[in-house]
Design a protein around this motif. Structure first.
Motif: not given
Length: 160
Positions: A54-58, A61-69, A103-108
Motif C-alpha cells: 500500500l505504501d509503494e505500489a501504484p 495496483v495496490a487497491l486491486h491487490r488488496y481487494a483481491e486478497g 493512510a492508504f486512502m489518504d495517499r490515494a
C-alpha cells in the motif's frame, strides 16, 4: 459462525467434520476458539495488506491487490472482525490495520485517485463494505473479478 455467531462448540465441530472433543482438546473454551479464529483472520488480513504494498505500489495496483486478497481471506474466514472478542492482542492490531488502510486512502486522495475532502474513514469504510459485498453476496465472482468490481465501483461509482 458467520451464519450463527452464537453457534455451540458441538455445532462448530459438526460443521468442521470433527468430534467436539477434538475441538475441546485444542481450545479449552468457546471463547478461546473464537479468539483463535479472529486472530487467524487478522493474520491473513495483515498478510494481504503487506503483499498489496500500500505504501509503494501504484495506488490502483495496490487497491486491486488488496481487494483481491481480502475477498479471498473473507471467504476463507467468514467472520466479522468488527465483533472481536475481548482479546488484548487483537483489538490494537485491528486498529493498526485500519489505520494503514486509512493512510492508504489518504495517499490515494493526495495522488488524485479518489476525491479529497471526504469525511474521515469514508473511503476506507466504503472499501471494506465493497470487499465484503464481493466476498459474501457475490460468490459467483472470482476474487479477481470481485476486485475488478470493487475497484471500478470505488473509483468510478456506478453512475453512467
Amino acid at each position: 459462525m458467520r451464519e450463527d455467531p452464537g453457534a455451540s462448540i458441538a455445532a462448530i465441530a459438526t460443521r468442521a467434520g470433527v468430534d467436539r472433543r477434538t475441538v475441546y482438546r485444542r481450545f479449552v473454551t468457546r471463547e478461546a476458539l473464537v479468539a483463535a479464529i479472529h486472530r487467524a483472520k487478522l493474520d491473513a488480513c495483515w498478510e494481504v495488506v503487506d503483499d498489496a504494498r500500500l505504501d509503494e505500489a501504484p495506488v490502483t495496483v495496490a487497491l486491486h491487490r488488496y481487494a483481491e486478497g481480502i475477498i479471498g481471506v473473507s471467504r476463507r474466514w467468514p467472520i466479522d472482525l468488527g465483533r472481536l472478542p475481548d482479546d488484548a492482542e487483537s483489538a490494537p492490531r485491528l486498529r493498526e490495520l485500519l489505520g494503514r488502510l486509512d493512510a492508504f486512502m489518504d495517499r490515494a486522495a493526495r495522488e488524485g485517485v479518489i476525491r479529497p475532502g471526504l469525511p474521515d474513514r469514508w473511503a476506507r469504510s466504503l472499501l471494506v463494505h465493497l470487499t465484503n459485498l464481493a466476498a459474501h453476496e457475490m460468490p459467483e465472482l472470482t476474487p479477481a473479478k470481485g476486485a475488478d468490481a470493487v475497484v471500478e465501483s470505488l473509483l468510478d461509482g456506478i453512475g453512467t
